[in-house]
Design an enzyme around this catalytic site. Structure first.
Site, PDB file in Angstrom:
ATOM      1  N   ASN A  55       8.554  21.228   2.101  1.00  0.00           N
ATOM      2  CA  ASN A  55       9.863  20.651   1.794  1.00  0.00           C
ATOM      3  C   ASN A  55      10.673  21.508   0.821  1.00  0.00           C
ATOM      4  OD1 ASN A  55      11.872  18.776   1.981  1.00  0.00           O
ATOM      5  ND2 ASN A  55      10.785  17.122   0.923  1.00  0.00           N
ATOM      6  N   HIS A 140       5.706   2.293   1.767  1.00  0.00           N
ATOM      7  CA  HIS A 140       6.492   2.468   0.538  1.00  0.00           C
ATOM      8  C   HIS A 140       7.514   1.362   0.376  1.00  0.00           C
ATOM      9  CE1 HIS A 140       6.120   7.066  -0.102  1.00  0.00           C
ATOM     10  NE2 HIS A 140       4.972   6.540   0.269  1.00  0.00           N
ATOM     11  N   TYR A 177      12.469   8.162  -9.397  1.00  0.00           N
ATOM     12  CA  TYR A 177      11.703   8.701  -8.271  1.00  0.00           C
ATOM     13  C   TYR A 177      11.261   7.563  -7.339  1.00  0.00           C
ATOM     14  CZ  TYR A 177       7.967   9.806  -5.301  1.00  0.00           C
ATOM     15  OH  TYR A 177       7.221   9.868  -4.168  1.00  0.00           O
ATOM     16  N   ASP A 228       3.136   5.566  -7.824  1.00  0.00           N
ATOM     17  CA  ASP A 228       3.199   7.028  -7.947  1.00  0.00           C
ATOM     18  C   ASP A 228       3.955   7.392  -9.228  1.00  0.00           C
ATOM     19  OD1 ASP A 228       3.415   9.753  -7.601  1.00  0.00           O
ATOM     20  OD2 ASP A 228       4.175   9.643  -5.542  1.00  0.00           O
ATOM     21  N   HIS A 230       4.463  10.466 -10.095  1.00  0.00           N
ATOM     22  CA  HIS A 230       5.179  11.694  -9.728  1.00  0.00           C
ATOM     23  C   HIS A 230       5.253  12.707 -10.866  1.00  0.00           C
ATOM     24  CE1 HIS A 230       7.850  13.790  -6.794  1.00  0.00           C
ATOM     25  NE2 HIS A 230       7.070  13.116  -5.980  1.00  0.00           N
ATOM     26  N   GLU A 254      -0.994   7.305  -8.982  1.00  0.00           N
ATOM     27  CA  GLU A 254      -0.946   8.661  -8.394  1.00  0.00           C
ATOM     28  C   GLU A 254      -0.185   9.635  -9.273  1.00  0.00           C
ATOM     29  OE1 GLU A 254       0.785   8.470  -4.508  1.00  0.00           O
ATOM     30  OE2 GLU A 254       1.494  10.536  -4.613  1.00  0.00           O
ATOM     31  N   GLU A 280      -1.329  15.902  -3.777  1.00  0.00           N
ATOM     32  CA  GLU A 280      -0.425  16.154  -2.647  1.00  0.00           C
ATOM     33  C   GLU A 280       0.158  17.562  -2.690  1.00  0.00           C
ATOM     34  OE1 GLU A 280       2.414  12.941  -3.202  1.00  0.00           O
ATOM     35  OE2 GLU A 280       3.889  14.340  -4.001  1.00  0.00           O
ATOM     36  N   ARG A 301      -5.636  13.700  -2.629  1.00  0.00           N
ATOM     37  CA  ARG A 301      -4.468  13.504  -1.760  1.00  0.00           C
ATOM     38  C   ARG A 301      -4.113  14.698  -0.885  1.00  0.00           C
ATOM     39  NH1 ARG A 301      -1.123  10.282  -0.799  1.00  0.00           N
ATOM     40  NH2 ARG A 301       0.749  11.152  -1.762  1.00  0.00           N
ATOM     41  N   HIS A 330      -1.810  12.731   1.802  1.00  0.00           N
ATOM     42  CA  HIS A 330      -0.354  12.689   1.674  1.00  0.00           C
ATOM     43  C   HIS A 330       0.254  12.447   3.059  1.00  0.00           C
ATOM     44  CE1 HIS A 330       3.410  15.152   0.254  1.00  0.00           C
ATOM     45  NE2 HIS A 330       3.620  13.861   0.128  1.00  0.00           N
ATOM     46  N   ASP A 334       8.273  14.289   4.933  1.00  0.00           N
ATOM     47  CA  ASP A 334       8.471  15.739   5.056  1.00  0.00           C
ATOM     48  C   ASP A 334       7.259  16.425   5.696  1.00  0.00           C
ATOM     49  OD1 ASP A 334       7.956  14.772   2.176  1.00  0.00           O
ATOM     50  OD2 ASP A 334       7.151  16.795   2.080  1.00  0.00           O
ATOM     51  N   GLU A 357      -1.516   7.654   3.510  1.00  0.00           N
ATOM     52  CA  GLU A 357      -0.114   7.317   3.263  1.00  0.00           C
ATOM     53  C   GLU A 357       0.656   7.350   4.581  1.00  0.00           C
ATOM     54  OE1 GLU A 357       1.954  10.166   0.823  1.00  0.00           O
ATOM     55  OE2 GLU A 357       3.591   8.783   0.393  1.00  0.00           O
ATOM     56  N   TRP A 420       9.990  16.897 -11.800  1.00  0.00           N
ATOM     57  CA  TRP A 420      10.592  15.919 -10.878  1.00  0.00           C
ATOM     58  C   TRP A 420       9.491  15.155 -10.182  1.00  0.00           C
ATOM     59  CZ3 TRP A 420      10.324  15.379  -5.488  1.00  0.00           C
ATOM     60  CH2 TRP A 420      11.058  14.260  -5.014  1.00  0.00           C
TER      61      TRP A 420
HETATM   62  C1  CS2 Z   1       5.579  11.620  -2.714  1.00  0.00           C
HETATM   63  C2  CS2 Z   1       6.327  12.506  -1.784  1.00  0.00           C
HETATM   64  O1  CS2 Z   1       4.653  10.624  -0.813  1.00  0.00           O
HETATM   65  C3  CS2 Z   1       4.507  10.825  -2.000  1.00  0.00           C
HETATM   66  O2  CS2 Z   1       3.613  10.379  -2.670  1.00  0.00           O
HETATM   67  O3  CS2 Z   1       5.137  12.109  -3.899  1.00  0.00           O
HETATM   68  O4  CS2 Z   1       7.335  11.708  -1.257  1.00  0.00           O
HETATM   69  C4  CS2 Z   1       6.949  13.766  -2.373  1.00  0.00           C
HETATM   70  O5  CS2 Z   1       7.946  13.443  -3.280  1.00  0.00           O
HETATM   71  C5  CS2 Z   1       7.514  14.560  -1.246  1.00  0.00           C
HETATM   72  O6  CS2 Z   1       6.508  14.821  -0.310  1.00  0.00           O
HETATM   73  C6  CS2 Z   1       8.117  15.858  -1.735  1.00  0.00           C
HETATM   74  O7  CS2 Z   1       8.424  16.668  -0.668  1.00  0.00           O
HETATM   75 MG    MG Z   2       3.257  11.307  -4.449  1.00  0.00          MG
END
Ligand code: CS2
Ligand code: MG
Length: 420
Positions: A55, A140, A177, A228, A230, A254, A280, A301, A330, A334, A357, A420
Site C-alpha cells: 500500500n 471491522h 485510525y 488495533d 496501530h 494489536e 502486519e 499477524r 493481516h 489493500d 482478518e 501513523w
Molecule cells: C490495519 C491495516 O488491518 C489492519 O489491522 O492495521 O488496515 C493497515 O492500516 C493497512 O493495511 C495499511 O495499508
Molecule cells: Mg493493524
C-alpha cells in the site's frame, strides 16, 4: 531420467517442457484501490497469479518485479518453488525488506497456484490437508463516537460475525485510525500525497476503556472483541491500556507499540495479560523470532503477500507453534483477493491457527478477481478448485488504471511526526 534426478536450477532437455515458465508479467490496476498482480505462464498453458500489493508503494514492487525478477523466471521449472524462493532471496544479496519480500511472495503464490492446478488439488491439500472445517474471521466496526461504534458492532453481529474489531473517534481529535465514513470498505490511502492527522495518546488512552466497557455492557461477553493500537503507544502506555482493558476480555490488542525493538514488548507483557498481536508490517521470520521465542506475543499477524509467500509464512507459523503463538493473518483491503485466497488455504491447513482478518473488498475489486472463497455466519470457507482459487480478469483490470495514493501521516499537537 526422472524429474527428481534433475539438478535444480538447471534447464535441461529432460524437464517436462510444459512446466517451463514462458512469461511473467506485472499488472497494476485500481478497481477501487491499487493492486499489483503477477501473472506467471507455463509452456503447458497453466497460469498462476500472485499478489504483490504494498500500500502506497505499489510501483516500487512492480518495478522490482519487472526489472529484477521476471527476467529471472523465464526458462525455469515452475515446480521448483523452494529453489526459486532461495534464488530470489539469497541471490539478490540484499535480504529482506518489504519491497523485496512482497515481490518474492508474488512469485511464490503464483507458483503454488500453478502446482495446485497441475496436481488438480486445492492449495491446502498440498500443504498437508485440512486442520479445520472453516476459518474464523473478524470484521471491522468503527464509529465517530462510542455510541455510534457500539451500534456498528451490533450491526456486524447481525451480519453473522463472531469476532469484531472496534475502533472509535477520540474526543478532541478530528480523525482517528480505523474510523471512516464507509463502514464496509475502509481505505486509509486517501490522497496522492499523504494527508496529515493530529494525534494525542493521552486522549486516546483515557477514551478507549470506556468504549469497551460500553460494548460489554450492550453485547455481553459472547462475541470476541479486538482492538488495533496501530503503533501509536509507547510500551508503558500499551501496558496501561492492556491492563485497563482486562475486564473486557479482548481477543487481542494489536500493534500496541512499534516492534523494531522486539524486546520492548517485554515491558507491555510485564503489565498486562491482555493478549498481544503484532506483525502486519513484518516481512521476515527474523522480524518476529525474539517476540515468539520469548513468548512476548500471542498472535503473529504476518501474511502471504508481505512475508515472502506461503513458503516463508509456513516457516514463521511453525516457529510460532513451538511457543503456543497462533496465527492472525493481516487481511485489510489493500491485500488483494489473491492474497486472501492464498491465506485462506494457509489458514485451513495451519495447525496453530488463531483468526483471520477480513475486510471486504468492493464489488469492483471482486469483479476483477473472481474467487471461490465465501463468507458465511462469521467464517470464511476456502474453495475446492485447484490452486488458490482466485483468478484475474485482466481485460476488466485494464479499465481501472493505477491511481497515485499514499497512506496518511500522524503528527502530535506540537507538529512532531508520530507513528501513523
Ligand atoms: C490495519 C491495516 O488491518 C489492519 O489491522 O492495521 O488496515 C493497515 O492500516 C493497512 O493495511 C495499511 O495499508
Ligand atoms: Mg493493524
Amino acid at each position: 531420467m526422472t524429474d527428481d534426478a534433475l539438478a535444480v536450477g538447471e534447464i535441461t532437455e529432460g524437464i517436462e517442457k510444459e512446466r517451463i515458465i514462458t512469461a511473467a508479467r506485472v499488472v497494476v490496476c485500481s478497481p477501487g484501490r491499487n493492486f499489483v498482480t503477477l501473472v506467471v505462464e507455463t509452456r503447458g498453458g497453466v497460469v498462476g497469479i500472485g499478489d504483490a500489493t504494498l500500500n502506497g508503494r505499489e510501483l516500487a514492487v512492480a518495478t522490482y518485479l519487472e526489472e529484477h525478477v521476471c527476467p529471472n523466471l523465464v526458462g525455469r521449472d515452475a515446480a521448483n518453488i523452494e529453489d526459486i524462493w532461495q534464488f530470489l532471496y539469497r541471490g539478490a544479496y540484499w535480504r529482506r525488506g518489504a519491497v523485496t519480500m512482497s515481490a518474492i511472495a508474488a512469485v511464490d503464490t503464483a507458483l503454488w497456484d500453478i502446482k495446485g492446478k497441475m496436481a488438480g488439488m486445492p492449495l491446502y491439500q498440498l500443504l498437508g490437508g485440512r486442520s479445520r472445517d472453516r476459518v474464523l474471521v473478524y470484521g471491522h466496526a468503527n464509529g465517530r463516537d462510542i455510541e455510534h461504534t457500539v451500534d456498528e458492532v451490533e450491526r456486524y453481529i447481525g451480519l453473522g460475525y463472531k469476532a469484531i474489531r472496534a475502533q472509535t473517534g477520540v474526543p478532541g481529535l478530528e480523525s482517528a485510525y480505523g474510523v471512516s465514513g464507509d463502514k464496509m470498505f475502509y481505505e486509509p490511502a486517501d490522497a496522492a500525497l499523504p494527508s496529515e492527522q493530529r494525534w494525542d495518546t493521552r486522549a486516546y488512552l483515557n477514551h478507549i476503556p470506556r468504549l469497551f466497557a460500553a460494548l460489554r455492557e450492550r453485547i455481553g461477553f459472547g462475541p470476541a472483541l479486538l482492538h488495533d493500537g496501530h503503533h501509536r503507544m509507547t510500551p508503558l502506555e500499551a501496558g496501561r491500556l492492556g491492563k485497563a482493558l482486562e475486564p473486557f476480555d479482548l481477543f487481542w490488542l494489536e500493534d500496541a507499540t512499534p516492534a523494531e525493538n522486539q524486546e520492548s514488548f517485554r515491558l507491555i507483557r510485564e503489565h498486562t495479560t491482555t493478549p498481544l498481536a503484532v506483525g502486519e508490517i513484518f516481512n521476515s521470520i527474523h522480524d518476529c523470532r525474539e517476540l515468539i521465542q520469548n513468548q512476548l506475543i500471542d498472535y503473529i499477524r504476518a501474511t502471504v503477500v508481505h512475508a515472502g509467500g506461503i513458503t516463508h509464512l509456513r516457516r514463521i507459523a511453525d516457529l510460532a507453534g513451538l511457543y503456543q503463538v497462533r496465527t492472525g493473518c493481516h487481511g485489510a483491503t489493500d491485500l488483494s483477493p489473491v492474497c486472501m485466497g492464498a491465506a485462506l488455504h494457509f489458514d485451513t491447513w495451519v495447525p496453530n491457527f488463531g483468526i483471520q482478518e477480513y475486510m471486504r473488498h468492493t464489488e469492483a475489486t471482486d469483479d476483477v478477481f473472481p474467487h471461490d472463497y465465501a463468507f458465511e455466519d462469521g467464517y470464511l470457507y476456502c474453495g475446492e478448485s485447484p490452486g488458490h482459487g482466485v483468478t484475474f480478469d485482466e481485460k476488466l483490470a485494464a479499465r481501472y488504471p493505477y491511481e497515485p495514493r499514499q497512506l496518511p501521516i500522524a503528527r502530535l499537537e506540537d507538529g512532531t511526526v508520530w507513528n501513523w
